[in-house]
Design a protein around this motif. Structure first.
Motif, PDB file in Angstrom:
ATOM      1  N   ALA B 125      -9.707  50.057  26.920  1.00 18.18           N
ATOM      2  CA  ALA B 125      -8.939  51.107  27.766  1.00 18.18           C
ATOM      3  C   ALA B 125      -8.566  52.524  27.119  1.00 18.18           C
ATOM      4  CB  ALA B 125      -7.596  50.500  28.184  1.00 18.18           C
ATOM      5  N   TYR B 130      -7.387  55.309  29.563  1.00 18.10           N
ATOM      6  CA  TYR B 130      -6.614  54.580  30.410  1.00 18.10           C
ATOM      7  C   TYR B 130      -5.218  53.853  29.499  1.00 18.10           C
ATOM      8  CZ  TYR B 130      -9.823  54.489  34.430  1.00 18.10           C
ATOM      9  OH  TYR B 130     -10.782  54.766  35.366  1.00 18.10           O
ATOM     10  N   SER B 131      -4.241  54.038  30.391  1.00 12.17           N
ATOM     11  CA  SER B 131      -3.121  53.124  29.715  1.00 12.17           C
ATOM     12  C   SER B 131      -3.214  51.921  30.537  1.00 12.17           C
ATOM     13  CB  SER B 131      -1.655  53.692  29.941  1.00 12.17           C
ATOM     14  OG  SER B 131      -1.552  53.645  31.136  1.00 12.17           O
ATOM     15  N   LEU B 132      -3.287  50.661  29.571  1.00  9.03           N
ATOM     16  CA  LEU B 132      -3.864  49.485  30.396  1.00  9.03           C
ATOM     17  C   LEU B 132      -2.400  48.573  30.802  1.00  9.03           C
ATOM     18  CD1 LEU B 132      -6.059  47.250  30.838  1.00  9.03           C
ATOM     19  CD2 LEU B 132      -5.630  46.254  28.660  1.00  9.03           C
ATOM     20  N   VAL B 133      -2.460  48.402  32.198  1.00  5.92           N
ATOM     21  CA  VAL B 133      -1.225  47.811  32.690  1.00  5.92           C
ATOM     22  C   VAL B 133      -1.497  46.275  33.061  1.00  5.92           C
ATOM     23  CG1 VAL B 133      -0.046  47.432  34.950  1.00  5.92           C
ATOM     24  CG2 VAL B 133      -0.757  49.706  34.173  1.00  5.92           C
ATOM     25  N   ARG B 134      -2.521  45.699  33.138  1.00  7.63           N
ATOM     26  CA  ARG B 134      -2.958  44.493  33.265  1.00  7.63           C
ATOM     27  C   ARG B 134      -4.502  44.289  33.323  1.00  7.63           C
ATOM     28  NH1 ARG B 134      -0.534  44.756  38.498  1.00  7.63           N
ATOM     29  NH2 ARG B 134      -2.300  45.263  39.942  1.00  7.63           N
ATOM     30  N   HIS B 135      -4.833  42.883  33.036  1.00 10.39           N
ATOM     31  CA  HIS B 135      -6.267  42.896  33.477  1.00 10.39           C
ATOM     32  C   HIS B 135      -6.642  41.261  33.974  1.00 10.39           C
ATOM     33  CE1 HIS B 135      -5.412  40.624  29.792  1.00 10.39           C
ATOM     34  NE2 HIS B 135      -6.399  39.515  30.166  1.00 10.39           N
ATOM     35  N   THR B 136      -7.771  41.212  34.413  1.00 15.53           N
ATOM     36  CA  THR B 136      -8.174  39.805  34.834  1.00 15.53           C
ATOM     37  C   THR B 136      -9.579  39.628  34.129  1.00 15.53           C
ATOM     38  OG1 THR B 136      -7.412  40.729  37.240  1.00 15.53           O
ATOM     39  CG2 THR B 136      -8.756  38.573  36.996  1.00 15.53           C
TER      40      THR B 136
END
Lengths: 154, 154
Positions: B125, B130-136
């Motif tokens: 990220a 990007y600033s990472l908020v969440r992931h799947t």
DNA sequence: GTAATTGCAAAAGGTTTGCAACTCA
DNA sequence: TGAGTTGCAAACCTTTTGCAATTAC
């Protein structure tokens, strides 16, 4: 980076149809062409609209859905969820395997590859007794542009 | 491993409702309880059926949907796609963050954690701005049981 | 007492399907 | 010519919504 060019994949599409005793109709041809014309992710509805907008070109929604399913079965396109509840497709032309990083503010989608992550996934699957067929990794966050502009919106 | 026990989270649910000037109705209570009773992933329809099967307990489908949305907004449950087109939920009680590995044959879902993968994601990220908020991360494959029984089925 | 909630049934949104007409091979 | 395809409209399925009756606080 292209694995296969447009001509080659078009040919493979023809072969694929032939092998399954399916016909290369005008509609399938137009759908195939349009799907490979864009490098964006698209919904069935978007593809339907594009075809409708193109002068004189009309393909029914039913045929769009049927053909997208066909293309996916043939491995020419892949589907995914855009996180907003829509199914979106992307063609595989010139794409090696990749994962996605999505901006939660503007919906932008970037693609990346990371072999270390891939390797770890295989290891995890083995640990759990699974044979890995495929995976989906989606990173969600805020892209640089949105961070600079919007800042702390909503 | 539990982060919070059932009693504590139940209390938090009450507080959450109160804070939003919402009422703790019998229906919400039953839905909440049933959602936390299972450790499986469930569809809204499944939850609806469970409640209907329980003697005398009937909650309308509309209320099930409304309450699941409410619970998700409150962070008590999370939703995901099971890969077959269904939305499934799971509660967060006693769950630390985890990812999923899904069997394409039987639909079984296992959960795993892998800190190395997590770390690499953050790195990816950052690389992309990007600033990472969440992931799947969803691994899809065939589980050991299905490999032993079904083998090369259709 | 009153704002919030519920159930119902209708609406909505996306996707699939039956069928008669049509078209590629 | 005939198996496969298309378009249409209806059917489907899941989820949402308007509204009058009901309930928690």
């Amino acid at each position: 980076m292209a694995i296969m060019d447009q001509t080659a994949i078009r040919k493979r599409f023809g072969e694929y149809l032939h092998a399954r005793s399916l016909k290369l109709t005008g509609q399938r041809d137009r759908i195939f062409e349009r799907a490979f014309e864009t490098h964006e992710h698209f919904t069935p509805e978007a593809l339907f609209d594009w075809l409708r907008e193109a002068e004189g070109t009309t393909v029914s929604r039913a045929t769009v859905y049927r053909t997208l399913t066909l293309l996916e079965e043939g491995g020419f396109i892949v589907s995914m969820n855009n996180g907003l509840g829509d199914v979106v497709y992307e063609h595989i032309l010139g794409h090696e395997h990749h994962d996605h990083i999505i901006c939660l503010k503007c919906g932008r989608i970037d693609e990346f590859q990371n072999t270390e992550i891939e390797a770890l996934q295989i290891e995890v699957a083995r640990t759990w007794g699974y044979s890995l067929v495929r995976h989906t990794l989606r990173l969600e966050g805020v892209c640089g542009t949105c961070r600079l502009s919007g800042a702390e919106t909503g």
